[in-house]
Motif scaffolding. Structure first.
Motif, short mmCIF file in Angstrom:
data_model
loop_
_atom_site.label_atom_id
_atom_site.label_comp_id
_atom_site.label_asym_id
_atom_site.label_seq_id
_atom_site.Cartn_x
_atom_site.Cartn_y
_atom_site.Cartn_z
N PHE A 95 0.81 -1.22 0.00
CA PHE A 95 0.00 0.00 0.00
C PHE A 95 0.84 1.27 0.00
CE2 PHE A 95 -3.26 -2.77 2.31
CZ PHE A 95 -3.82 -3.16 1.11
N GLU A 96 2.11 1.12 0.22
CA GLU A 96 2.93 2.31 0.41
C GLU A 96 2.98 3.22 -0.81
OE1 GLU A 96 6.73 1.38 1.96
OE2 GLU A 96 5.94 0.69 3.89
N THR A 97 2.85 2.65 -1.97
CA THR A 97 2.95 3.47 -3.17
C THR A 97 1.62 4.11 -3.55
OG1 THR A 97 2.46 1.58 -4.57
CG2 THR A 97 4.77 2.00 -4.10
N LEU A 98 0.58 3.71 -2.86
CA LEU A 98 -0.75 4.18 -3.24
C LEU A 98 -0.97 5.69 -3.10
CD1 LEU A 98 -1.64 1.71 -4.33
CD2 LEU A 98 -2.98 1.18 -2.29
N PRO A 99 -0.55 6.29 -1.99
CA PRO A 99 -0.74 7.74 -1.88
C PRO A 99 -0.08 8.49 -3.03
CG PRO A 99 -0.19 6.80 0.25
CD PRO A 99 -0.01 5.70 -0.77
N ALA A 100 1.11 8.07 -3.38
CA ALA A 100 1.80 8.73 -4.50
C ALA A 100 1.01 8.52 -5.80
CB ALA A 100 3.21 8.17 -4.65
N TYR A 101 0.49 7.33 -5.94
CA TYR A 101 -0.29 7.03 -7.14
C TYR A 101 -1.52 7.94 -7.21
CZ TYR A 101 -2.29 4.16 -10.85
OH TYR A 101 -2.78 3.72 -12.04
N PHE A 102 -2.13 8.08 -6.06
CA PHE A 102 -3.30 8.96 -5.93
C PHE A 102 -2.96 10.37 -6.42
CE2 PHE A 102 -5.28 12.23 -3.36
CZ PHE A 102 -6.63 11.90 -3.36
N ARG A 103 -1.90 10.91 -5.84
CA ARG A 103 -1.55 12.29 -6.15
C ARG A 103 -1.08 12.44 -7.61
NH1 ARG A 103 1.83 16.46 -2.33
NH2 ARG A 103 1.52 18.31 -3.67
N THR A 104 -0.28 11.52 -8.05
CA THR A 104 0.27 11.60 -9.40
C THR A 104 -0.83 11.62 -10.47
OG1 THR A 104 2.22 10.39 -8.68
CG2 THR A 104 1.80 10.46 -11.05
N ASN A 105 -1.90 10.94 -10.17
CA ASN A 105 -2.96 10.86 -11.17
C ASN A 105 -3.99 11.96 -11.04
OD1 ASN A 105 -3.01 8.18 -12.94
ND2 ASN A 105 -1.96 7.78 -11.01
N PHE A 106 -4.32 12.29 -9.80
CA PHE A 106 -5.40 13.26 -9.61
C PHE A 106 -4.96 14.70 -9.75
CE2 PHE A 106 -8.15 10.14 -7.00
CZ PHE A 106 -8.80 9.75 -8.16
N TYR B 94 -4.01 20.22 -5.23
CA TYR B 94 -3.86 19.27 -4.12
C TYR B 94 -4.64 19.68 -2.89
CZ TYR B 94 -1.68 15.93 -0.97
OH TYR B 94 -1.46 14.92 -0.07
N ASP B 95 -4.62 21.01 -2.63
CA ASP B 95 -5.39 21.50 -1.48
C ASP B 95 -6.86 21.17 -1.66
OD1 ASP B 95 -3.18 22.44 -0.27
OD2 ASP B 95 -3.51 24.55 -0.75
N LEU B 96 -7.32 21.37 -2.86
CA LEU B 96 -8.74 21.14 -3.12
C LEU B 96 -9.06 19.64 -3.00
CD1 LEU B 96 -11.36 22.50 -3.79
CD2 LEU B 96 -10.81 22.37 -6.23
N LEU B 97 -8.15 18.82 -3.51
CA LEU B 97 -8.36 17.37 -3.39
C LEU B 97 -8.48 16.96 -1.93
CD1 LEU B 97 -5.81 16.02 -6.04
CD2 LEU B 97 -8.30 15.77 -6.12
N ARG B 98 -7.60 17.49 -1.13
CA ARG B 98 -7.64 17.13 0.29
C ARG B 98 -8.88 17.70 0.96
NH1 ARG B 98 -3.14 16.29 4.30
NH2 ARG B 98 -5.03 15.26 4.97
N ALA B 99 -9.19 18.93 0.63
CA ALA B 99 -10.36 19.55 1.26
C ALA B 99 -11.62 18.75 0.95
CB ALA B 99 -10.51 20.98 0.78
N VAL B 100 -11.81 18.46 -0.31
CA VAL B 100 -13.00 17.71 -0.70
C VAL B 100 -12.97 16.31 -0.09
CG1 VAL B 100 -14.30 16.74 -2.63
CG2 VAL B 100 -13.31 19.02 -2.81
N GLY B 101 -11.79 15.74 -0.06
CA GLY B 101 -11.64 14.43 0.55
C GLY B 101 -12.07 14.44 2.00
N ASN C 211 -14.78 16.25 13.37
CA ASN C 211 -14.31 16.13 11.99
C ASN C 211 -12.82 16.35 11.89
OD1 ASN C 211 -16.83 15.55 11.19
ND2 ASN C 211 -17.26 17.53 10.24
N LEU C 212 -12.37 17.35 12.62
CA LEU C 212 -10.94 17.62 12.63
C LEU C 212 -10.17 16.36 13.00
CD1 LEU C 212 -10.29 21.01 14.43
CD2 LEU C 212 -9.62 20.30 12.13
N SER C 213 -10.62 15.72 14.03
CA SER C 213 -9.91 14.54 14.53
C SER C 213 -9.93 13.43 13.50
CB SER C 213 -10.57 14.04 15.82
OG SER C 213 -10.64 15.08 16.78
N VAL C 214 -11.08 13.21 12.94
CA VAL C 214 -11.20 12.15 11.95
C VAL C 214 -10.37 12.45 10.72
CG1 VAL C 214 -12.73 11.03 10.32
CG2 VAL C 214 -13.45 11.36 12.70
N ALA C 215 -10.53 13.67 10.23
CA ALA C 215 -9.93 14.01 8.95
C ALA C 215 -8.41 14.01 9.00
CB ALA C 215 -10.43 15.39 8.50
N SER C 216 -7.86 14.25 10.18
CA SER C 216 -6.40 14.38 10.23
C SER C 216 -5.73 13.05 10.55
CB SER C 216 -6.03 15.40 11.31
OG SER C 216 -6.46 14.92 12.56
N GLY C 217 -6.49 12.01 10.41
CA GLY C 217 -5.94 10.69 10.73
C GLY C 217 -4.57 10.44 10.18
#
Lengths: 208, 208, 208, 208
Positions: free
Chosen positions: C128-139, C163-170, D171-177
């Motif tokens: 799973f370690e490469t998954l976050p990078a995969y996420f970011r690289t594609n999105f 990236y900020d928006l991706l995280r915010a929406v996430g 939400n803060l707590s959850v989101a910052s996991g």
DNA sequence: GATGAATGAGAGTTCATTCAT
DNA sequence: GATGAATGAACTCTCATTCAT
């Protein structure tokens, strides 16, 4: 029977404990079933088959014998115990010479079973490491007693090391696998005859 | 149709056959791979492992050896052939006494491998029933020749039955499993010395 | 379509290879089934259930995905790919502003699924370690393109990091789990409105 | 049969009842053990592990919590109770502002645990349906009291809805996991600073 | 009531064997 | 013929749940 004898194997330590009635029954049933199944299908036989024959669930079997090697070792020890125990019984019921012959035949049957376990015993499993010592510790004194009694009675010559005889008979049994029991019997008879030979001449205390 | 001499072994004969080259190559590869895998992991090793080591697909393996026992038997026969064949080669390259000693050591290694097959051989499978006869038919003449040559050269005594020696050495090898090869070697040396003992005295026709 | 494009993913390397027709079909079926089952029963769902839904045997599933984590990772990547790919499609079919809004909603649904994988993703499994990078690289590139297009059209303000928006929406999506999708939608709408706010003021450079 | 008053709260009251002491002890032990095990291994942890840690037999555990969801719900309620109860204690021992900050940190830790239960809470189990209401019923008054006291003391601004704050912090707590506790702490500090901002100016009745 | 032994369904995993390509 | 993908039976092992003691 005094309290001091037998000691507390692994129970009775706490007063409140009992329940063991059925638990003990199950353990016996499992070991007996395992012995039979191992003999019939080898030590790799399905756990379920053993459990079914013992009339218990697989869970029960796993509870007592977490690893297959635990079960194999327990069966091995149980058979060593049973075989070694017969030495005294035979000595009490027969003449020294007869007792010796009968027990060696009994031992021959034990070896036949052990053959099935041989492969497993050499698997390197930690659990099996103590088995050879267990074998020797139990069988050597038993056979020594039979030999000495027979020698004292002038039925066989003295000066025969029990361990040598155990190994010799063991190898005989293993080696004759192809011809089956008959070959083993013939060779065993020969061996016993050999022990008898010269018994009279050595009646006097033998010094080796 | 002049190519009728296509050999007769146990196939061919008909004109349409060719492909034999790679088919034979595959069969050889499978047998060699099986020998190694059986030695390393026992005769219950996964079919895939054998196929992979042989560089063929499992389907190919199944085509030639529909049952595992077919493969086991084929490996056994192949090793018997190889070991028996060496007798003549050794006889041609060494003195009779040396040839005998070298071949017995070679035979010892064969037995070591055979040990791995032992369990399977006693499984009751039809395919295995002819194996003991195959064993004897091939080894007895080979060893007899070596023995006679050595006896004729005065290097060992005569009058030793090849089959007895085969069995004796076989049992030695099997029985000494726990101590390993060294034990087998020592016992084998002893045996060969025994053969040498009295060789001169019995040079003349031995009456037994 | 020229040969050069697409390259040879992991096949076609050797000319003889094909067979892939049904294999590929199975792999797709397994991934689709896994996606559904993971969503319905979590990533710990029985392997059998996935295999059954995919219409393949469990062996097939194990052949391609020896570990559960391999399957989870493959599903994850597949969904990332699918979601990222839609960005271009939406951009082609809608106005920049619309495309952005539609894709963010699509991304919201992706996150909903990912929620199910969250626990597994933090299991420490190497896979799973490469998954976050995969996420970011594609999105990140996908969303960046949408944002820039919308900003260029004067529909939203510029200067927003993808990236900020991706995280915010996430985070929004995750955090609103209890109220369900509606809450997420409301918050997302708000966010998009926020992007639109001030767009006019920055209108200047806009060329539509 | 004069004990018709069998009832009241949900047990006791009648003279015949005793045993309560150890029964209560067991229940406490089970809940404490379950809390720890759930935190360490998730809510799917083996029942045996919980029973063992609690020092009771599995039978005892099943007697009190026939379903796993009963146990999960009980743990949840117990933690809500414990966390909510601390509000009064903190208010008694610290200044209003300090008490508020300390309690919010305490609440943050509660959420961290709750995260582990999240998956289970959304399983659709009937038993869990009342939990959100239980959450709000206990926490809202507790936090409201803290907020009002702090506002009355002029340490924070007034007009902040307790429920909003509970959700926000949750939400803060959850989101910052992913970033771990530090992130949560930083965001929480920021939030509290935000509450303090303008506190003096809004001393007077706040109109919102 | 408490205990934990027993049960057995069910999950993961392997591998012999078949068969489409 | 050769290949190896697919299949699924069979195994091991775990653990929720029951129930005799």
């Amino acid at each position: 029977m005094t309290e001091s004898s037998k000691a507390a194997g692994d129970e009775a330590v706490e007063p409140g404990r009992r329940i063991r009635a059925d638990a003990r029954r199950n353990e016996d049933a499992v070991l007996e079933a395992a012995k039979q199944v191992f003999a019939a299908s080898g030590v790799d036989a399905p756990v379920r088959e053993i459990a079914a024959r013992a009339g218990v669930g697989v869970g029960t079997l796993y509870r007592r014998f977490p690893n297959r090697s635990d079960l194999v070792a327990a069966v091995f020890r149980r058979e060593v115990d049973a075989c070694a125990a017969e030495a005294a019984a035979l000595a009490a019921a027969h003449s020294p010479g007869e007792a010796l012959g009968l027990w060696l035949r009994r031992y021959t049957r034990f070896i036949a079973t052990k053959k099935g376990l041989a492969a497993a015993l050499h698997s390197g499993d930690q659990v099996f490491e103590t088995l050879p010592a267990y074998f020797r510790t139990n069988f050597e004194p038993a056979l020594t007693a039979l030999l000495e009694a027979a020698a004292a009675a002038g039925e066989i010559r003295g000066g025969v090391a029990a361990y040598d005889l155990l190994r010799a008979v063991g190898n005989l049994s293993v080696a004759s696998g192809e011809e089956g029991d008959q070959h083993t019997q013939r060779m065993l008879d020969l061996l016993i005859d050999g022990l008898r030979y010269g018994a009279a001449a050595r009646q006097e205390p033998t010094v080796r």
